[in-house]
Motif scaffolding. Structure first.
Motif, PDB file in Angstrom:
ATOM      1  N   PHE A 151     -22.958  -6.593   9.560  1.00 28.73           N
ATOM      2  CA  PHE A 151     -22.041  -7.685   9.264  1.00 28.73           C
ATOM      3  C   PHE A 151     -20.667  -7.340   9.831  1.00 28.73           C
ATOM      4  N   THR A 152     -19.954  -8.357  10.301  1.00 29.11           N
ATOM      5  CA  THR A 152     -18.636  -8.135  10.894  1.00 29.11           C
ATOM      6  C   THR A 152     -17.527  -8.484   9.902  1.00 29.11           C
ATOM      7  N   ASP A 153     -16.305  -8.218  10.333  1.00 25.43           N
ATOM      8  CA  ASP A 153     -15.135  -8.568   9.528  1.00 25.43           C
ATOM      9  C   ASP A 153     -14.902 -10.074   9.490  1.00 25.43           C
ATOM     10  N   GLY A 154     -15.715 -10.842  10.218  1.00 26.97           N
ATOM     11  CA  GLY A 154     -15.644 -12.291  10.124  1.00 26.97           C
ATOM     12  C   GLY A 154     -16.550 -12.873   9.059  1.00 26.97           C
ATOM     13  N   THR A 155     -17.262 -12.015   8.337  1.00 29.57           N
ATOM     14  CA  THR A 155     -18.189 -12.462   7.296  1.00 29.57           C
ATOM     15  C   THR A 155     -17.462 -12.690   5.978  1.00 29.57           C
ATOM     16  N   TRP A 156     -17.827 -13.768   5.303  1.00 29.71           N
ATOM     17  CA  TRP A 156     -17.275 -14.080   3.985  1.00 29.71           C
ATOM     18  C   TRP A 156     -17.492 -12.884   3.056  1.00 29.71           C
ATOM     19  N   GLY A 157     -16.423 -12.402   2.511  1.00 37.62           N
ATOM     20  CA  GLY A 157     -16.452 -11.232   1.642  1.00 37.62           C
ATOM     21  C   GLY A 157     -15.567 -10.119   2.155  1.00 37.62           C
ATOM     22  N   TYR A 158     -15.299 -10.113   3.468  1.00 35.60           N
ATOM     23  CA  TYR A 158     -14.418  -9.092   4.009  1.00 35.60           C
ATOM     24  C   TYR A 158     -13.022  -9.247   3.408  1.00 35.60           C
ATOM     25  N   GLY A 159     -12.497  -8.165   2.871  1.00 34.52           N
ATOM     26  CA  GLY A 159     -11.165  -8.182   2.262  1.00 34.52           C
ATOM     27  C   GLY A 159     -11.132  -8.685   0.837  1.00 34.52           C
ATOM     28  N   LEU A 160     -12.292  -9.086   0.305  1.00 30.67           N
ATOM     29  CA  LEU A 160     -12.335  -9.656  -1.052  1.00 30.67           C
ATOM     30  C   LEU A 160     -12.913  -8.660  -2.051  1.00 30.67           C
ATOM     31  N   GLY A 161     -12.469  -7.434  -1.955  1.00 30.48           N
ATOM     32  CA  GLY A 161     -12.917  -6.391  -2.863  1.00 30.48           C
ATOM     33  C   GLY A 161     -11.964  -5.216  -2.816  1.00 30.48           C
ATOM     34  N   GLU A 162     -12.389  -4.107  -3.346  1.00 27.80           N
ATOM     35  CA  GLU A 162     -11.589  -2.888  -3.343  1.00 27.80           C
ATOM     36  C   GLU A 162     -11.897  -2.103  -2.070  1.00 27.80           C
ATOM     37  N   MET A 163     -10.886  -1.916  -1.218  1.00 29.99           N
ATOM     38  CA  MET A 163     -11.088  -1.160   0.010  1.00 29.99           C
ATOM     39  C   MET A 163     -11.095   0.328  -0.312  1.00 29.99           C
ATOM     40  N   VAL A 164     -12.163   1.014   0.054  1.00 33.52           N
ATOM     41  CA  VAL A 164     -12.285   2.438  -0.226  1.00 33.52           C
ATOM     42  C   VAL A 164     -12.277   3.289   1.037  1.00 33.52           C
ATOM     43  N   GLU A 165     -12.394   2.646   2.187  1.00 31.47           N
ATOM     44  CA  GLU A 165     -12.218   3.272   3.487  1.00 31.47           C
ATOM     45  C   GLU A 165     -11.972   2.145   4.470  1.00 31.47           C
ATOM     46  N   PRO A 166     -11.512   2.426   5.700  1.00 27.58           N
ATOM     47  CA  PRO A 166     -11.271   1.335   6.653  1.00 27.58           C
ATOM     48  C   PRO A 166     -12.504   0.448   6.828  1.00 27.58           C
ATOM     49  N   GLU A 213     -20.261 -25.455   5.777  1.00 29.39           N
ATOM     50  CA  GLU A 213     -19.348 -24.953   6.806  1.00 29.39           C
ATOM     51  C   GLU A 213     -18.041 -24.386   6.268  1.00 29.39           C
ATOM     52  N   ARG A 214     -17.987 -24.139   4.980  1.00 32.56           N
ATOM     53  CA  ARG A 214     -16.755 -23.588   4.422  1.00 32.56           C
ATOM     54  C   ARG A 214     -16.615 -22.091   4.687  1.00 32.56           C
ATOM     55  N   HIS A 215     -17.752 -21.396   4.872  1.00 34.92           N
ATOM     56  CA  HIS A 215     -17.705 -19.941   5.042  1.00 34.92           C
ATOM     57  C   HIS A 215     -18.637 -19.520   6.178  1.00 34.92           C
ATOM     58  N   PHE A 216     -18.344 -18.340   6.726  1.00 42.23           N
ATOM     59  CA  PHE A 216     -19.101 -17.803   7.846  1.00 42.23           C
ATOM     60  C   PHE A 216     -19.825 -16.511   7.459  1.00 42.23           C
ATOM     61  N   ILE A 217     -21.004 -16.330   8.038  1.00 47.28           N
ATOM     62  CA  ILE A 217     -21.704 -15.051   8.019  1.00 47.28           C
ATOM     63  C   ILE A 217     -21.920 -14.656   9.469  1.00 47.28           C
ATOM     64  N   GLU A 218     -21.395 -13.508   9.844  1.00 47.43           N
ATOM     65  CA  GLU A 218     -21.439 -13.091  11.241  1.00 47.43           C
ATOM     66  C   GLU A 218     -22.000 -11.683  11.353  1.00 47.43           C
ATOM     67  N   GLN A 219     -22.867 -11.481  12.334  1.00 50.15           N
ATOM     68  CA  GLN A 219     -23.460 -10.175  12.583  1.00 50.15           C
ATOM     69  C   GLN A 219     -23.258  -9.773  14.039  1.00 50.15           C
ATOM     70  N   LEU A 220     -23.082  -8.479  14.239  1.00 50.53           N
ATOM     71  CA  LEU A 220     -23.181  -7.893  15.565  1.00 50.53           C
ATOM     72  C   LEU A 220     -24.578  -7.311  15.715  1.00 50.53           C
ATOM     73  N   VAL A 221     -25.269  -7.695  16.771  1.00 53.05           N
ATOM     74  CA  VAL A 221     -26.586  -7.150  17.074  1.00 53.05           C
ATOM     75  C   VAL A 221     -26.418  -6.206  18.259  1.00 53.05           C
TER      76      VAL A 221
END
Length: 235
Positions: A151-166, A213-221
């Motif tokens: 999953f990429t940083d464009g996926t819904w949920g990125y930044g919406l929690g406790e960051m414990v490492e980059p 279309e309100r949120h995105f799920i993005e993956q790098l393959v």
């Protein structure tokens, strides 16, 4: 940073998830395409050994076994491995299935003609992913291909929690990864560093929307392969 988080290799929350949910019955298109492009031309598929890291209840293993390949899989969840075993055995397929640690794969060097993993390594901190990729490199035969997906940083949920490492979060409050423990979101710029021991690196991006279309799920393959061993005797 939460103490000890960078030593996690598998979050026990996944055992609870696999016990509670029935999912993962069919392989995604990018796994099918990878296997088809790399191995469908082989005359005797039973001679091709394919392994999956984070096999879950066995959707990808089921597909590869149906296509005639010899398959192995590993997951940290005993429930997932049991369900994969039951599914494969129920259709007359055999497989080498292991409950274990991605950082210490239970197979000898140069064992496999190909390895796949589909959004399983992302549930591990960066240092554990690095170690797991070293193990993938070790068990692949020289020149053999590897498919990975994050999953990429464009996926819904990125930044919406406790960051414990980059780019790594726990306690994600929203989105499809809520309640799934640690999540490492992979930025495109970090791919070469993470896969530096492999060659022929290729990256594709898969994106879809949810909730009208309100949120995105993005993956790098990511596709790559283990380098060939140079034949110095021929020089």
């Amino acid at each position: 940073m939460r103490e000890g988080v960078n030593e996690i290799t598998w979050d026990p929350v996944w055992e609870q998830i696999f016990q509670a949910r029935e999912w993962g019955k069919y392989p995604p298109e990018h796994v099918i395409r990878f296997v088809a492009r790399k191995f469908y031309s082989v005359k005797d598929r039973s001679k091709i050994r394919l392994m999956e890291i984070g096999c879950g209840p066995g959707a990808n293993l089921w597909f590869m076994a149906r296509e005639g390949f010899a398959v192995s899989g590993i997951d940290g969840s005993p429930t997932a491995i049991q369900r994969a075993h039951e599914r494969l055995m129920g259709e007359g397929f055999t497989a080498d299935l292991q409950v274990g640690d991605f950082r210490q794969l239970p197979w000898p060097d140069d064992s496999f003609d190909g390895v796949v993993e589909n959004v399983s390594l992302y549930a591990n901190p960066w240092v554990s992913v690095q170690r797991a990729l070293c193990e993938v490199h070790r068990v692949l035969k020289p020149g053999a291909p590897f498919l990975s997906s994050f999953f990429t940083d464009g996926t819904w949920g990125y930044g919406l929690g406790e960051m414990v490492e980059p780019d790594g979060f726990v306690n994600i409050r929203e989105g499809p990864l809520e309640g799934t423990g640690f999540c490492l979101f992979l930025k495109r710029a970090r791919v070469p560093e993470l896969f530096r021991n492999f060659i022929d690196l290729g990256v594709e991006r898969i994106c879809r929307t949810i909730d009208l279309e309100r949120h995105f799920i993005e993956q790098l393959v990511i596709t790559c392969r283990k380098p060939e061993i140079r034949n110095y005797s021929s020089l």
